[in-house]
Write an enzyme that holds these catalytic residues in place. Structure first.
Site, PDB file in Angstrom:
ATOM      1  N   GLU A 230       0.831  -1.213   0.000  1.00  0.00           N
ATOM      2  CA  GLU A 230       0.000   0.000   0.000  1.00  0.00           C
ATOM      3  C   GLU A 230       0.862   1.258   0.000  1.00  0.00           C
ATOM      4  O   GLU A 230       1.665   1.483   0.902  1.00  0.00           O
ATOM      5  CB  GLU A 230      -0.908   0.002   1.239  1.00  0.00           C
ATOM      6  CG  GLU A 230      -1.818   1.234   1.322  1.00  0.00           C
ATOM      7  CD  GLU A 230      -2.737   1.209   2.545  1.00  0.00           C
ATOM      8  OE1 GLU A 230      -2.618   0.281   3.380  1.00  0.00           O
ATOM      9  OE2 GLU A 230      -3.564   2.126   2.675  1.00  0.00           O
ATOM     10  N   LYS A 232       1.534   5.514  -0.138  1.00  0.00           N
ATOM     11  CA  LYS A 232       0.969   6.683   0.531  1.00  0.00           C
ATOM     12  C   LYS A 232       1.728   7.935   0.122  1.00  0.00           C
ATOM     13  O   LYS A 232       2.908   7.888  -0.202  1.00  0.00           O
ATOM     14  CB  LYS A 232       1.042   6.470   2.051  1.00  0.00           C
ATOM     15  CG  LYS A 232       0.238   7.485   2.832  1.00  0.00           C
ATOM     16  CD  LYS A 232       0.009   7.039   4.270  1.00  0.00           C
ATOM     17  CE  LYS A 232      -0.699   8.137   5.038  1.00  0.00           C
ATOM     18  NZ  LYS A 232      -1.087   7.756   6.370  1.00  0.00           N
TER      19      LYS A 232
HETATM   20  C1  RNT Z   1      -2.707   4.384   6.719  1.00  0.00           C
HETATM   21  C2  RNT Z   1      -3.148   3.289   5.835  1.00  0.00           C
HETATM   22  C3  RNT Z   1      -3.386   1.949   6.483  1.00  0.00           C
HETATM   23  C4  RNT Z   1      -4.050   2.057   7.839  1.00  0.00           C
HETATM   24  C5  RNT Z   1      -4.458   0.747   8.459  1.00  0.00           C
HETATM   25  C6  RNT Z   1      -4.797   0.894   9.895  1.00  0.00           C
HETATM   26  O1  RNT Z   1      -2.754   5.622   6.137  1.00  0.00           O
HETATM   27  O2  RNT Z   1      -4.301   3.681   5.145  1.00  0.00           O
HETATM   28  O3  RNT Z   1      -4.071   1.124   5.617  1.00  0.00           O
HETATM   29  O4  RNT Z   1      -5.157   2.907   7.795  1.00  0.00           O
HETATM   30  O5  RNT Z   1      -3.502  -0.189   8.233  1.00  0.00           O
HETATM   31 ZN    ZN Z   2      -5.237   2.221   3.920  1.00  0.00          ZN
END
Ligand code: RNT
Ligand code: ZN
Length: 422
Positions: A230, A232
């Site tokens: 993921e 960011k």
């Molecule tokens: C943080 C991410 C992540 C968290 C969770 C708790 O910005 O979005 O996915 O929100 O893992």
């Molecule tokens: Zn997230």
């Protein structure tokens, strides 16, 4: 006329209205019923977890604001809350667990020591409900994450500690997949970044890449578990530099032939995540979405039937990738009834999906191919005014969950009888 007869009649009229534009509502509802949304454990307790009593979220650049009474303080309470939420949402859904929510039985188990034994009771619970589980490593709320850097840290000791944690999380994910007979998606989100301008961005990113390579070196049966990464843009305290940016993880996922997670809150505020769907799918087989509602920043407000969520579901359906996406929720609002938040957010995501499935896509596409721009736009506009609400109400009734706003008193009662006594 009693309410259920009214819902039935309204649906019958709606079915004909949709048939007029070439949409078969029965087929649509059948498809909708197969979409399992992953309800995240962390809305129930503001991302606290069960490592110690009264644990609270710290670091990671994320924040839960509000102090509405009734948050889940134990595993039993959290399970009870989720069961309540599931009972108010049509369809069969999934559960998304973070590593810090293990069943540690009052013992302090550090992150590099967790194992499948701490998640056995979760698997049993999920089995009893017949639902699948997804999993997340937890790289925050820990002294070894206080610097803001974990698997991208230059400190070998810190890095190895977190590498070990994520490796164990993958093993736990594999365990869930095997136990439940349903694939577990393991999402890797590392908050790593810095508050101030960083000279060695390249180095941190190459460390992050090496750490991920090591973490992912063990192969698991894809039937049981799949890893996602993921990206960011920034976090609180990681404003100047976030190692795991979109370009970084898009590249990593493509290079390693793995899933990518797109979180609606993790991009520039004017950037549309929906538009990434058809681009990323050219290079990646499966996507995980973290559906949330950012207001001004990655604020993780409760999901509503917003334009962006609607556009996201449309893109998924229009690209014919519904079977290739996992939909997870990722909001944490501590300022309103938390079970209400689950129900509003999950129902909104399902409504957006239903709306997308009800679009007269074949005719719209035909118009587009024929260069009939006016006709396409006219149909798109008129489709918005079709009696979607009647189809949704009927779907809820069929699934034995409250229709329309009638879940409000149910949650009020739960608050009175259960939440207010915590
Ligand atoms: C943080 C991410 C992540 C968290 C969770 C708790 O910005 O979005 O996915 O929100 O893992
Ligand atoms: Zn997230």
């Amino acid at each position: 006329m009693d309410k259920s007869t009214r819902i039935q009649k309204a649906y019958e009229i709606a079915r004909e209205e949709y048939a007029d534009i070439g949409v078969d509502t029965e087929k649509v509802l059948n498809r909708l019923s197969k979409a399992a949304i992953s309800l995240h454990c962390w809305q129930a307790d503001d991302v606290g977890g069960f490592e110690k009593p009264d644990a609270v979220l710290s670091g990671g650049g994320i924040q839960a604001t509000g102090n509405y009474p009734g948050k889940a303080k134990t595993i039993d309470q959290l399970r009870q809350d989720l069961e309540k939420a599931y009972s108010l949402i049509p369809g069969k859904h999934r559960f998304n667990l973070h590593a810090l929510y293990g069943d540690f039985k009052g013992k302090l188990v550090d992150r590099d020591q967790i194992g499948t034994e701490h998640f056995k009771s979760w698997a049993d619970w999920a089995k009893s409900l017949g639902i699948g589980v997804d999993f997340n490593c937890s790289l925050f709320s820990h002294p070894k994450a206080d610097s803001g850097l974990t698997i991208a840290s230059k400190d070998k000791g810190i890095r190895n500690f977190w590498i070990e944690h994520v490796k164990r999380c993958r093993e736990i994910s594999d365990f869930f997949g095997k136990e439940l007979g349903k694939r577990c998606v393991h999402n890797i989100w590392a908050p790593d970044g810095t508050k101030e301008l960083t000279v060695d961005r390249y180095k941190h990113r190459s460390i992050l890449k090496d750490s991920l390579d090591e973490i992912l070196s063990k192969k698991y049966d894809k039937k049981n578990m799949a890893d996602t990464v993921e990206a960011k843009l920034f976090g609180i305290g990681a404003e100047a530099f976030t190692a795991g940016s979109h370009e970084f993880y898009l590249g990593y996922a493509v290079a390693n032939n793995m899933m990518l997670c797109l979180d609606i809150g993790h991009f520039h505020p004017t950037e549309q995540v929906s538009d990434k769907v058809s681009a990323v799918f050219q290079f990646i087989d499966e996507l995980l979405f973290h559906v949330t509602r950012p207001i001004r920043w990655d604020s993780d407000h409760v999901v509503t039937l917003s334009d962006e969520v609607r556009a996201l579901m449309q893109e998924i359906v229009w690209a014919d990738k519904l079977e290739k996406v996992c939909i997870g929720l990722d909001f944490f609002d501590a300022s309103i009834n938390r079970i209400g938040a689950y129900v509003i957010g999950t129902r909104a995501a399902l409504k957006a999906l239903l709306l997308a499935l009800l679009d007269p896509i074949d005719t719209m596409r035909k118009y587009e191919d024929n260069g009939q721009g006016f006709e396409k736009l006219a149909l798109m506009e008129e489709a918005k005014a079709k009696p979607f609400g009647a189809v949704w109400d009927y779907y809820c009734m069929k699934n034995n969950v409250p229709v329309g706003e009638t879940f409000i008193p149910v949650i009020q009662q739960y608050e009175k009888e259960v939440l207010s006594k915590r």
